[in-house]
Design a protein around this motif. Structure first.
Motif, PDB file in Angstrom:
ATOM      1  N   ARG A  96      -6.801 -16.134  -2.325  1.00 11.24           N
ATOM      2  CA  ARG A  96      -6.665 -16.500  -3.733  1.00 11.24           C
ATOM      3  C   ARG A  96      -6.979 -15.343  -4.669  1.00 11.24           C
ATOM      4  O   ARG A  96      -6.488 -15.298  -5.795  1.00 11.24           O
ATOM      5  N   GLU A  97      -7.814 -14.421  -4.225  1.00  8.42           N
ATOM      6  CA  GLU A  97      -8.184 -13.263  -5.040  1.00  8.42           C
ATOM      7  C   GLU A  97      -8.500 -12.107  -4.111  1.00  8.42           C
ATOM      8  O   GLU A  97      -8.634 -12.266  -2.892  1.00  8.42           O
ATOM      9  N   TRP A  98      -8.626 -10.919  -4.701  1.00  4.86           N
ATOM     10  CA  TRP A  98      -8.819  -9.721  -3.888  1.00  4.86           C
ATOM     11  C   TRP A  98     -10.133  -9.765  -3.105  1.00  4.86           C
ATOM     12  O   TRP A  98     -10.215  -9.214  -2.013  1.00  4.86           O
ATOM     13  N   ALA A  99     -11.140 -10.414  -3.632  1.00  2.00           N
ATOM     14  CA  ALA A  99     -12.422 -10.478  -2.931  1.00  2.00           C
ATOM     15  C   ALA A  99     -12.319 -11.245  -1.616  1.00  2.00           C
ATOM     16  O   ALA A  99     -13.159 -11.064  -0.723  1.00  2.00           O
ATOM     17  N   GLU A 100     -11.310 -12.103  -1.457  1.00  2.00           N
ATOM     18  CA  GLU A 100     -11.154 -12.889  -0.238  1.00  2.00           C
ATOM     19  C   GLU A 100     -10.260 -12.208   0.795  1.00  2.00           C
ATOM     20  O   GLU A 100     -10.025 -12.771   1.869  1.00  2.00           O
ATOM     21  N   VAL A 101      -9.743 -11.033   0.489  1.00  2.00           N
ATOM     22  CA  VAL A 101      -8.876 -10.322   1.429  1.00  2.00           C
ATOM     23  C   VAL A 101      -9.732  -9.740   2.546  1.00  2.00           C
ATOM     24  O   VAL A 101     -10.647  -8.956   2.307  1.00  2.00           O
ATOM     25  N   ARG A 102      -9.448 -10.151   3.791  1.00  2.00           N
ATOM     26  CA  ARG A 102     -10.212  -9.698   4.961  1.00  2.00           C
ATOM     27  C   ARG A 102      -9.592  -8.485   5.624  1.00  2.00           C
ATOM     28  O   ARG A 102     -10.294  -7.648   6.177  1.00  2.00           O
TER      29      ARG A 102
END
Length: 703
Positions: free
Chosen positions: A201-207
């Motif tokens: 949903r947002e860049w912080a959740e990109v693994r």
């Protein structure tokens, strides 16, 4: 391990996992990819033939190139020039090591941006950003290696053991090793269809992030080795023609490799979908970056809080663009109908043909049946024209409707008339300025996004340079004059040896009663200045310490927008005027009180930093005020010597005053003496009267 279990089961499980992750990401991106393909084809107007821009066979519809127009307008508006890296001390305090480290890093970044076409990569990203809606780069560290042999002296037996010698006494050749001779850091443009992430949903959740790379057989062999390169299937990726040569067809044959960086495990993997026997390669945290990923957050168009997949700008006004195309096609058909077409009676065929035949201008044509023509109303009675005036009315309505649709598109996209270079001559300058300021709000937001993207990419390059570049590479790249710790130590030892020798010679000469020899000459001022500077090791230690570097050094960029020359001239004029005024005031104070030089130097440097001047100006300011502080104070001049003529006048005035005082004193004395004489006379007169009364007591005047 079970008997039926393959030996490389862990590798198979690993590559299977990542192939599933890639497939999931591609399924999420498929709708956006399809929309992006349509938008790119619409921008390129691919329904038209390549030669001459004419419509292709079987396509007669006319279009209005609104997408090409908007993109061509926005491209220079949001990106006009390559950004310039600006590296400085975060708090701009007195930090010699931080100051030189900032200079080294800024020079290295400037060279890297110019040498490896950072500007061209950003332009490709801007085009991807304005069309499908996403632009991205990938930062790579490229060390250039060479093979070297270990230096060993076999005559002395250095590095040779008993097992290294065979039966005939021959010594085995030492194994070759590799050393870094030069280093590069480059930015690769990643196509909008080749960059992948996990659904988020947002860049912080990109693994994890990944990119698809097409590599030739030679590139695969160089990167993964000959054995592993054979496992990658090769396909033809270009749209070559049948007449292409074998060399061209061979060069277009590439294999598809996915490079994946997994943040939770700090591992990088290279995977091929066509090979499930294991990963092609894997490495643990290859670059050691703070945020691990070798790419910045992408340059996205419209996004919401539910997905990182962007929505292209063209989607927002696609309905209006289709309506614009329909009106343009209709206008084209109406224009084709604007023809002088009429019908006439068949019996007047020959005469009417003569009237409308070329070359009969300004001629009288004889007609045998003129009376019959006249009875039927002349030429007007014989010809019935198609009513084109109705077509003209409809055409005017189509043009008005198209203008309204264009205005709607400009309202949606935020392309105001002032940005497009159009203005109303009846408007005042204030009205145009206000309209330009408010009309460009969305454009300025795009400019800030692009500047953020460039800054993040440059920060990645800066971090790689700081973490991995050697001192030799930084020396060659930046041309900064510094000494290494070994060079400083050698010079200090040489100076100590010269001092020791001189002391011995002077003592021997004193014992022998001779004149002592002259002292050795001191090192040159340049060497002494370098000795006072930090060493390369000090700079490298600061650059390679993540905490210290982030605390003491900040990496920014200047604007990517074309600067206003008039504003720049006004700012420079203001800056030079402020410097002249401050230096004028400082010249009169520092010459008398040298201890105030650091105060004026700091004031001047703070003012210069607001104009983003280079650190070289700060060095010049420091040198000027250091010399002013070291200079002896100027003696305050006394009062000027009096003029001779003025002195004579003053003397005359003084003598005149003295004479007047003496005259006044003499006059006072004479007045006193006259008063005393008058008193004496009066006393004598009284005495005579008293004597007369004693002789004749009868008062005078009585009988």
């Amino acid at each position: 391990m079970l008997p039926d279990e393959p030996e490389n089961q862990d590798g198979i499980d690993l590559v299977t996992k990542w192939i599933e992750e890639i497939n999931l990401s591609e399924r999420e991106l498929q709708p956006w990819w399809k929309a992006g393909d349509i938008i790119v084809r619409r921008f390129k107007n691919e329904n038209r033939a390549r030669g001459g821009g004419r419509p292709s066979v079987g396509y007669e519809r006319r279009r209005f190139a609104i997408l090409w127009s908007n993109v061509s307008t926005l491209q220079p508006a949001i990106y006009a020039k390559q950004p310039k890296p600006m590296v400085d001390r975060r708090y701009r305090d007195e930090d010699p090591v931080g100051k030189i480290a900032s200079d080294v890093l800024e020079r290295a970044l400037g060279f890297s941006l110019d040498q490896y076409d950072f500007d061209g990569r950003v332009k490709l990203c801007v085009l991807d950003y304005l069309l499908p809606g996403r632009g991205q780069v990938w930062v790579r560290y490229i060390p250039h290696m060479r093979e070297v042999n270990a230096e060993q002296d076999y005559e002395l037996g250095e590095g040779v053991q008993d097992d290294d010698q065979n039966e005939v006494g021959e010594v085995e050749t030492p194994e070759a090793t590799e050393e870094v001779v030069y280093e590069e850091v480059q930015c690769d443009h990643v196509s909008w269809k080749d960059w992948l992430t996990n659904p988020a949903r947002e860049w912080a959740e990109v693994r994890w992030v990944g990119r698809r790379v097409y590599m030739t057989r030679a590139e695969l062999t160089e990167r993964f080795g000959a054995e592993m390169a054979k496992n990658v299937p090769i396909t033809t990726t270009s749209t070559g023609t049948d007449t292409a040569s074998d060399a061209q067809k061979q060069s277009s044959q590439t294999g598809e490799v996915y490079e994946i960086w997994d943040k939770p495990t700090k591992m990088a993997y290279w995977v091929c979908k066509g090979y499930t026997g294991g990963v092609l390669d894997k490495r643990e945290d290859p670059l050691g970056l703070t945020n691990f990923f070798p790419c910045p957050p992408p340059l996205n168009a419209t996004t919401a809080n539910d997905s990182t997949i962007p929505v292209a700008d063209y989607v927002q006004y696609q309905d209006q663009a289709d309506e614009l195309d329909e009106l343009t096609a209709r206008i084209g058909k109406l224009q084709d109908a604007l023809r002088m077409v009429g019908v006439y009676a068949g019996e007047a065929n020959r005469e009417l043909q003569l009237v409308f035949s070329p070359g009969n201008e300004n001629k009288l044509i004889p007609i045998d049946t003129f009376d019959l023509w006249k009875e039927k109303g002349g030429v007007r009675g014989l010809i019935e024209w198609v009513p084109v005036d109705m077509v003209i009315q409809v055409l005017k309505g189509c043009y008005e409707a198209r203008s309204q649709v264009l205005n709607d598109i400009y309202q949606i996209t935020g392309l105001s008339d002032i940005i497009r270079g159009e203005s109303n001559p009846n408007e005042t300058a204030t009205a145009q300025r206000l309209k330009g300021q408010w009309g460009s709000l969305r454009v300025r937001d795009r400019q800030r996004d692009l500047q953020r993207f460039c800054r993040d990419a440059i920060r990645l390059k800066a971090e790689i340079i700081a973490e991995h570049f050697s001192i030799d590479t930084l020396k060659a790249m930046t041309n900064v004059k510094l000494m290494t710790a070994a060079e400083k130590t050698a010079i200090q030892m040489q100076m100590q040896q010269q001092a020791t020798i001189y002391q011995g010679q002077a003592q021997a000469a004193q014992e022998q009663g001779r004149q002592p020899p002259p002292p050795p000459p001191p090192p040159s001022p340049d060497i002494m200045e370098l000795m006072a500077q930090p060493t390369w090791e000090d700079v490298q230690a600061l650059l390679r310490n993540d905490a210290l570097r982030s605390f003491r050094i900040d990496v920014e960029t200047d604007s990517t927008v074309e600067p206003d020359e008039n504003a720049a001239k006004m700012a420079f004029t203001e800056f030079t005027g402020a410097i002249v005024n401050l230096m004028t005031a400082a010249a009169g104070i520092v010459s008398i009180a040298p201890y105030t030089a650091p105060l004026f130097a700091e004031i001047l440097k703070q003012g210069a930093r607001t104009f983003n001047v280079s650190r070289s100006m700060e060095d010049v300011i420091d040198k000027v005020f250091e010399q002013a502080e070291a200079a002896p104070p100027v003696q305050q001049p006394g009062p000027p010597p009096p003029d001779d003529s003025a002195m004579q006048v003053e003397q005359l005035k003084s003598q005149t005053a003295q004479m007047q005082a003496q005259i006044e004193q003499q006059r006072t004395q004479m007045e006193g003496q006259l008063g005393m004489a008058e008193l004496n006379l009066k006393g004598q007169e009284l005495q005579v009267k008293a004597a007369a009364l004693s002789r004749d007591p009868t008062p005078q005047g009585f009988a």
